[in-house]
Design a protein around this motif. Sequence first.
Motif, short mmCIF file in Angstrom:
data_model
loop_
_atom_site.label_atom_id
_atom_site.label_comp_id
_atom_site.label_asym_id
_atom_site.label_seq_id
_atom_site.Cartn_x
_atom_site.Cartn_y
_atom_site.Cartn_z
N GLU A 309 35.28 23.83 29.66
CA GLU A 309 34.47 23.02 30.64
C GLU A 309 33.19 23.72 30.80
O GLU A 309 32.09 23.02 31.05
CB GLU A 309 35.20 23.01 32.02
CG GLU A 309 36.65 22.00 31.58
CD GLU A 309 37.59 22.11 32.79
OE1 GLU A 309 37.42 21.02 33.56
OE2 GLU A 309 38.20 23.00 33.26
N LEU A 310 33.00 25.15 30.99
CA LEU A 310 31.86 25.52 31.34
C LEU A 310 30.64 25.41 30.05
O LEU A 310 29.67 25.28 30.20
CB LEU A 310 32.01 27.05 31.60
CG LEU A 310 33.17 27.37 32.76
CD1 LEU A 310 33.26 28.90 32.99
CD2 LEU A 310 32.35 26.92 34.16
N ALA A 311 31.58 25.63 28.86
CA ALA A 311 30.59 25.39 27.76
C ALA A 311 29.76 24.01 27.78
O ALA A 311 28.55 23.82 27.44
CB ALA A 311 31.47 25.73 26.41
N ARG A 312 30.73 22.98 28.13
CA ARG A 312 30.08 21.61 27.86
C ARG A 312 29.19 21.55 29.01
O ARG A 312 28.00 20.98 29.00
CB ARG A 312 31.35 20.58 28.14
CG ARG A 312 32.13 20.56 26.87
CD ARG A 312 32.68 18.97 26.91
NE ARG A 312 33.47 18.75 25.81
CZ ARG A 312 34.16 17.76 25.65
NH1 ARG A 312 34.03 16.36 26.47
NH2 ARG A 312 34.68 17.36 24.53
N THR A 313 29.38 21.92 30.05
CA THR A 313 28.29 21.93 31.32
C THR A 313 26.79 22.59 30.91
O THR A 313 26.04 22.04 31.06
CB THR A 313 28.86 22.60 32.55
OG1 THR A 313 30.21 21.98 32.78
CG2 THR A 313 28.18 22.65 33.83
N LEU A 314 27.02 23.76 30.31
CA LEU A 314 25.68 24.38 29.66
C LEU A 314 24.96 23.41 28.62
O LEU A 314 23.89 23.45 28.76
CB LEU A 314 26.16 25.78 29.33
CG LEU A 314 26.70 26.81 30.07
CD1 LEU A 314 27.16 28.01 29.54
CD2 LEU A 314 25.68 27.28 31.09
N LEU A 315 25.98 22.92 27.97
CA LEU A 315 25.13 21.96 26.81
C LEU A 315 24.88 20.72 27.57
O LEU A 315 23.66 20.23 27.04
CB LEU A 315 26.29 21.66 25.95
CG LEU A 315 26.83 22.87 24.77
CD1 LEU A 315 27.99 22.44 24.19
CD2 LEU A 315 25.63 23.35 23.91
N ILE A 316 25.25 20.18 28.47
CA ILE A 316 24.74 19.02 29.20
C ILE A 316 23.53 19.40 29.88
O ILE A 316 22.56 18.56 29.68
CB ILE A 316 25.85 18.60 30.21
CG1 ILE A 316 27.25 18.11 29.65
CG2 ILE A 316 25.29 17.21 31.08
CD1 ILE A 316 28.38 17.97 30.55
N VAL A 317 23.34 20.53 30.93
CA VAL A 317 22.36 20.82 31.18
C VAL A 317 21.17 21.06 30.36
O VAL A 317 19.97 20.50 30.58
CB VAL A 317 22.20 22.10 32.10
CG1 VAL A 317 21.16 22.59 32.70
CG2 VAL A 317 23.40 21.93 33.16
N GLU A 577 27.31 13.87 20.69
CA GLU A 577 27.69 12.48 20.65
C GLU A 577 27.93 11.76 21.73
O GLU A 577 27.51 10.19 21.92
CB GLU A 577 29.16 12.54 19.84
CG GLU A 577 29.95 11.24 19.55
CD GLU A 577 30.97 11.18 19.07
OE1 GLU A 577 31.78 10.34 18.88
OE2 GLU A 577 31.51 12.33 18.44
N ILE A 578 28.44 12.23 22.79
CA ILE A 578 28.44 11.35 24.36
C ILE A 578 27.23 11.02 24.73
O ILE A 578 27.01 10.11 25.29
CB ILE A 578 29.27 12.32 25.08
CG1 ILE A 578 30.73 12.60 24.66
CG2 ILE A 578 29.21 11.51 26.51
CD1 ILE A 578 31.64 13.36 25.57
N GLY A 579 26.19 12.07 24.61
CA GLY A 579 24.92 11.84 25.06
C GLY A 579 24.11 10.49 24.40
O GLY A 579 23.38 9.86 24.98
N ARG A 580 24.44 10.58 22.95
CA ARG A 580 23.73 9.34 22.39
C ARG A 580 24.35 8.06 22.88
O ARG A 580 23.47 7.03 23.06
CB ARG A 580 24.00 9.39 20.80
CG ARG A 580 23.18 10.60 20.19
CD ARG A 580 23.15 10.32 18.89
NE ARG A 580 24.49 10.93 18.20
CZ ARG A 580 24.94 11.87 17.80
NH1 ARG A 580 24.11 13.01 18.09
NH2 ARG A 580 26.10 12.21 17.39
N ALA A 581 25.42 8.01 23.36
CA ALA A 581 26.17 6.78 23.63
C ALA A 581 25.98 6.49 25.17
O ALA A 581 25.86 5.29 25.44
CB ALA A 581 28.12 7.21 23.91
N ILE A 582 25.47 7.27 25.84
CA ILE A 582 24.96 6.96 27.43
C ILE A 582 23.39 6.87 27.35
O ILE A 582 22.70 6.84 28.32
CB ILE A 582 25.44 7.73 28.23
CG1 ILE A 582 24.95 9.30 28.16
CG2 ILE A 582 27.08 7.92 28.33
CD1 ILE A 582 25.45 10.25 29.33
#
Length: 583
Positions: A309-317, A577-582
Amino acid sequence: MQLGNFPSPLFPEGSQTSNSLNVSGHCRLRGRQLLISLHRKSSKEEARNWSRAGNAMSRKPRKTPFALTPAKIVKAEDLVRQGLQTPGLEWREAGGFSIRFSTRGGTYRLRTETATPKLGEVGITPGHVARHLAHECRQALRSGRDHNAYVRVYTERFEAGDGHDAAHIEALRVSSGKSGAISSDAIWTVAELSKSFVDYKVKNVFKDGRWATRFPRLFDDPVFDPIRNKKVCDVGHADLFAIRRALVPTGEKGGSRAVVLVRYMVGMFDHGLANEADVCGLLGRDPIWRAVTVEAENNPRRRAPEPVELARTLLIVKQHAAREDGVVVASLTLQTLLLFVFSTAQRTGAAAKLRRENLLAYPGRADWRIAHFPGAQMKGLKGKTLAHAVPVAPSMVRAIEHMWAEVDPQSKSQFVFPGHRGAGPRAAAGLNGLFRQLRGDADDRRPAPKTYYEGKPGPKPRPPRKRKPIDLLETYLRELKSHPDEQTDFTPHDARRGFTNFLSERGLGGAASAVLAHAQGDNHKQFVEESAEEQMARTTSRHYFTSQRIELKTKGVELWTAALDEALVAEADRVQEIGRAIA
């Protein structure tokens, strides 16, 4: 050596001491005591009497600190009544309350740095009265009142038969000044009392840089406007309860703001009664403000994000900040600070203030560093915190060096995470704002939109966002939930709880406690078995350890950062992938 017949209070003249007493002749002087060994063939009791007599004659009066319990006071009264007191001997407590013996008897005294007032005579003044006078003299010396006048008036009224309350009020009135009272024009307002309270707390309790800067701003809250300019003595229970009603309209449990402000208000008036009663007009007043309380909402945080979850948060930012669409605004410095907090499990305030000079080399590990935090930066009361050191993994070191090359290539800033304005560090509050953006509620704190002029001189207002913010944490993390009701929201501080659970499950609970710089909480180990060795280590570290235990910390940080780095690589494609979807 033979001891012949001679007059003695222990052996009357004519007693047969020469035939029955042998003195083994070595006498040794140690300090001020003369030790005499006596061996009597027929009677050990008389030998003990000789030893006591020799000690009494050779020992000089000395000060013996101990607690003046009621039993000790009764013993002192008996000594004075029988005339057996030792002149010059003083029984003194740590706080200064003492009994001083003289040839005439004994006196109660209070020893301070500025004065040594006499409180009464032993055997005449009751012990509890003398202790009360000592307490009031301390308060009088602290607030500038006449302590001698208080002792004199209280003693006169008490001996005249007045009760404690009547004698106390009259003594307070007289000791307040030459006229016996403070002028009504000189009575403080609540604002003046608040300033005195803040100065006292900052000087004696808080450390620089934490509550020392935040605490003075509490009284600026609008909820205190109705009493701000009132005189302290004119504030009634209705005024105080109105403030509580404004903070908690339902009359039930309150949030953190209500709890903090009510505690501030009660503490402020307690300070006025204890230290500034004369200038506040509180002499003889009952502490009615203590009846105003707010019970805190018991909602402890249990969120413990895992490395994925922390890794995904860093990638989201990183992904959304690069789009520059206004949904997530995060500089490279802020992103690196967030990575440091996740990698080392340190508090955001201490991490943001880390200086370059305190990022030290790790002996024996060239690619590692050691982050040193002075005691003044650690959480805790003034003068009661220790320095702290945490190993920094190679991946984190490379991220910091990359950030320096982009943001501060000439090394002008003395902080590891330089601020974007001035020479100070990057504010830790930026991480709170970043997580508000990730939740999609950052619009609540943005200023009202203004017209954006490209060519207008001076600072420009922030341009409007190009798209509506959404809850990115829920969007990216919901598929990781093990239960539909499980939360996706968390804070940077929750990473410390995840760090603790991760290492505790691997038998390194002691390493987690060492890295976090406090004892491991029981709520973090509800479902984790702990060996007897770990229980002993946790207890020992709580009471005795002051060393940094770098090797133990390194084991924990190494496992944690390896899991975090692995998750960063594994989750990169899915986040894109999720970023491209939104998009």
